[in-house]
Design an enzyme around this catalytic site. Structure first.
Site, mmCIF file in Angstrom:
data_model
loop_
_atom_site.group_PDB
_atom_site.id
_atom_site.type_symbol
_atom_site.label_atom_id
_atom_site.label_comp_id
_atom_site.label_asym_id
_atom_site.label_seq_id
_atom_site.Cartn_x
_atom_site.Cartn_y
_atom_site.Cartn_z
ATOM 1 N N ILE A 151 59.990 33.297 57.145
ATOM 2 C CA ILE A 151 61.221 33.603 57.875
ATOM 3 C C ILE A 151 60.994 33.491 59.377
ATOM 4 C CG2 ILE A 151 62.919 35.407 58.386
ATOM 5 C CD1 ILE A 151 62.509 36.412 55.521
ATOM 6 N N ASP A 170 50.796 37.415 64.906
ATOM 7 C CA ASP A 170 50.613 37.435 63.463
ATOM 8 C C ASP A 170 49.148 37.140 63.198
ATOM 9 O OD1 ASP A 170 50.429 36.897 60.712
ATOM 10 O OD2 ASP A 170 52.507 36.200 60.628
ATOM 11 N N CYS A 229 65.364 42.756 61.321
ATOM 12 C CA CYS A 229 65.979 42.399 60.037
ATOM 13 C C CYS A 229 64.926 42.355 58.940
ATOM 14 C CB CYS A 229 66.684 41.042 60.139
ATOM 15 S SG CYS A 229 68.082 41.015 61.264
ATOM 16 N N ASP A 255 69.304 45.707 61.163
ATOM 17 C CA ASP A 255 69.882 45.471 59.840
ATOM 18 C C ASP A 255 69.229 46.362 58.793
ATOM 19 O OD1 ASP A 255 71.551 44.024 57.959
ATOM 20 O OD2 ASP A 255 69.718 43.035 57.275
ATOM 21 N N GLU A 260 67.408 54.345 53.675
ATOM 22 C CA GLU A 260 68.617 53.621 53.280
ATOM 23 C C GLU A 260 69.129 54.154 51.950
ATOM 24 O OE1 GLU A 260 67.941 49.400 53.300
ATOM 25 O OE2 GLU A 260 67.408 49.346 55.422
ATOM 26 N N HIS A 278 71.926 46.251 55.977
ATOM 27 C CA HIS A 278 70.936 45.457 55.248
ATOM 28 C C HIS A 278 71.581 44.194 54.669
ATOM 29 C CE1 HIS A 278 66.781 45.973 53.216
ATOM 30 N NE2 HIS A 278 67.041 44.693 53.368
ATOM 31 N N LEU A 279 72.106 43.370 55.564
ATOM 32 C CA LEU A 279 72.818 42.158 55.172
ATOM 33 C C LEU A 279 71.963 40.902 55.290
ATOM 34 C CD1 LEU A 279 76.286 42.746 56.914
ATOM 35 C CD2 LEU A 279 75.622 43.280 54.565
ATOM 36 N N GLY A 280 70.665 41.065 55.558
ATOM 37 C CA GLY A 280 69.829 39.900 55.809
ATOM 38 C C GLY A 280 69.905 38.837 54.735
ATOM 39 N N ALA A 281 70.001 39.257 53.490
ATOM 40 C CA ALA A 281 70.044 38.297 52.380
ATOM 41 C C ALA A 281 71.436 38.185 51.775
ATOM 42 C CB ALA A 281 69.054 38.704 51.303
#
Length: 528
Positions: A151, A170, A229, A255, A260, A278-281
């Site tokens: 991602i 990373d 996100c 997000d 939650e 939590h709309l990422g997907a």
């Protein structure tokens, strides 16, 4: 026929994939934990999204369960540690919603930069506050990625298109990959100090939990903006709210939240915060993609042994699976023999080495190593399989090494499993004959060619006249039929090996009699 329980809502097309491929798929959504535990024992696979919690208690009630498939990226709702310990493969679908989640992060960054939610609410309320909503451009700004996997890489690609300067932290990002996707690899302190926008794309692990702590938020560039996100637990939400209220940070777009559903948060009252549930997907394409992907992956595993996107097991493609199967069986048998011959000693296994030579060296050796480890550890530990064997070996401090030798020797393919204890090292070598039949070729460096039988007796003895006669007589008098007999020796008069294939288990009384025979050093029954 394998059975799969679908306990969260998947698309009808995903359910059809299971059934069309010959898998009995039951759709039972909205189950309570108790209801799930009551029926999960009937199934080989469990397909979930995020609502079902696959806990240790659920796994303990599922003796048949072989695989849990999560239609999505995160596996926070699956107890992966317990699943691994019980030998259950845990799969996710890391690519099905990658574009959707990356696009949502970019959308949140735009919304934050231009204050779109507040401007929309103000305009709908009949106001015309042009001077109030002064935004910033993304052009030429520095975007910091914390996490640059699938991602994060897509976000970097979109950000480069916006002519942003992209830097990334990373630990798993190679310099070569960084160049390929157009990012500058930096350490976290430098990223915090330089980035105008920071977006999180890291999984939730013990290493990443609270990575944006109060201290790290304080290190962020003054006036920076944060987008998350990924996972709520990556950010100290109380410290974030304080940094926003004090003006140290200019804004945040979230997000995901630590708890939650998030129905209350100190962040909700702040105008410089954009929140979504939590709309990422949450796109039609992503929901369909991950459902289809998890159905295909689970079907492949249950029907062919192919392993895709597993959290706790090496991947085996559908094309590799049939080719690897006989090699995995050979590795298991060699490991099992080495493990049985090492069991019962007064010290633990210290090291395991697997050597691959010839054709075997050209294969995906990780699943072969896992199969060999399972074979070695099962005699001492019971229920061990390819999933939990590497973890169990690591937990017990066993040093595991692999040696790849591409040269061709006497055999076209050769696997050797060596186990080291305080008593020394014992090696077992084998090959595959025509039609991929496993064949033992050496024990402790001594040539002994033999087929594996369900029940065998391994004897080490001094190479002296009379042993074979007394040994055969002892078995005959006890009514034990010898199916096969294979002999080997290091040198005349030295150490010798006798490997016998039996029609059934060796009775303890007869085994004791064999051990009392002259010249016998050791006698160990084997079961495969």
């Amino acid at each position: 026929m394998p059975r799969v329980l679908i306990s969260d809502k998947l698309s009808p097309a995903a359910v059809a994939i299971f059934r069309e491929r010959g898998i009995d798929a039951d759709v039972k959504t909205g189950l309570t934990p108790a209801e799930l535990r009551a029926i999960i024992g009937e199934y080989d696979g469990l397909a979930v999204r995020s609502a079902t919690k696959v806990t240790r208690e659920v796994l303990e009630a599922a003796p048949r369960l072989k695989v849990v498939g999560r239609a999505g990226i995160g596996v926070d709702n699956v107890d992966v540690t317990s699943a691994t310990a019980r030998g259950v493969v845990v799969m996710n679908t890391p690519f099905g919603n990658a574009i959707t989640t990356a696009e949502h992060a970019i959308a949140m960054m735009f919304a934050l930069a231009r204050q779109l939610p507040e401007a929309s609410a103000s305009t709908k309320a009949g106001k015309w506050e042009k001077n109030r909503f002064m935004g910033v451009e993304l052009f030429a700004k520095t975007l910091g990625l914390i996490g640059c996997g699938n991602i994060g890489g897509i976000v970097a690609d979109r950000a480069n298109g916006l002519k942003m300067k992209v830097i990334a932290f990373d630990p798993f990002l190679s310099e070569k990959r960084a160049v390929e996707i157009g990012v500058e690899k930096v350490e976290l302190p430098e990223l915090l100090a330089r980035a105008d926008f920071i977006t999180l794309h890291a999984p939730m692990t013990e290493q990443t939990r609270n990575i944006l702590s109060r201290e790290n938020i304080a290190r962020m560039k003054k006036g920076a903006r944060l987008i998350n996100c990924a996972r709520g637990g990556l950010v100290d939400e109380v410290a974030l709210a304080e940094a926003l209220q004090s003006g140290h940070l200019a804004g945040a777009a979230l997000d995901v939240f630590e708890v939650e559903p998030a129905t209350d948060s100190p962040l909700f009252a702040l105008e410089n915060v954009v929140c979504t549930p939590h709309l990422g997907a949450a796109t039609n394409e992503a929901q369909e993609n991950v459902a289809l992907q998890v159905a295909e992956q689970m079907s492949d595993f249950l029907l062919t042994g192919a392993v895709s996107n597993a959290i706790n097991m090496p991947s085996v493609t559908a094309e590799e699976a049939p080719r690897l199967k006989p090699y995995m069986e050979l590795a298991r048998l060699l490991g099992s023999m080495a493990g049985q011959l090492s069991a019962g000693q007064d010290d633990a296994i210290k090291a395991i080495r697997i050597e691959y030579e010839g054709h075997a060296a050209e294969l995906n050796h990780r699943p072969l190593t896992a199969a060999a480890l399972a074979g070695v550890l099962t005699p001492q530990m019971g229920a061990v399989n390819m999933v939990n064997a590497p973890v169990l070996a690591k937990e017990r401090g066993i040093d595991v090494a692999e040696t790849i030798m591409e040269r061709r020797g006497e055999y076209q393919t050769l696997l050797t499993v060596s186990v080291t204890t305080n008593h020394g090292e014992r090696s077992i070598a084998g090959t595959l004959l025509a039609e991929n039949k496993p064949r033992l070729v050496a024990i402790k460096g001594i040539a002994v060619e033999a087929d594996f039988a369900p029940h065998m007796l391994y004897v080490t003895n001094q190479d002296r006249p009379g042993f074979i006669g007394r040994f055969g007589t002892a078995l005959a008098e006890a009514g034990i039929n010898i199916g096969t007999l294979h002999l080997g020796r290091a040198a005349p008069g030295g150490d010798a090996i006798c490997l016998v294939g039996l029609d059934g288990p060796m009775p303890e009384a007869v085994l004791a009699e064999v051990r009392r025979l002259p010249l016998v050093v050791r006698a160990t029954p084997l079961k495969f």
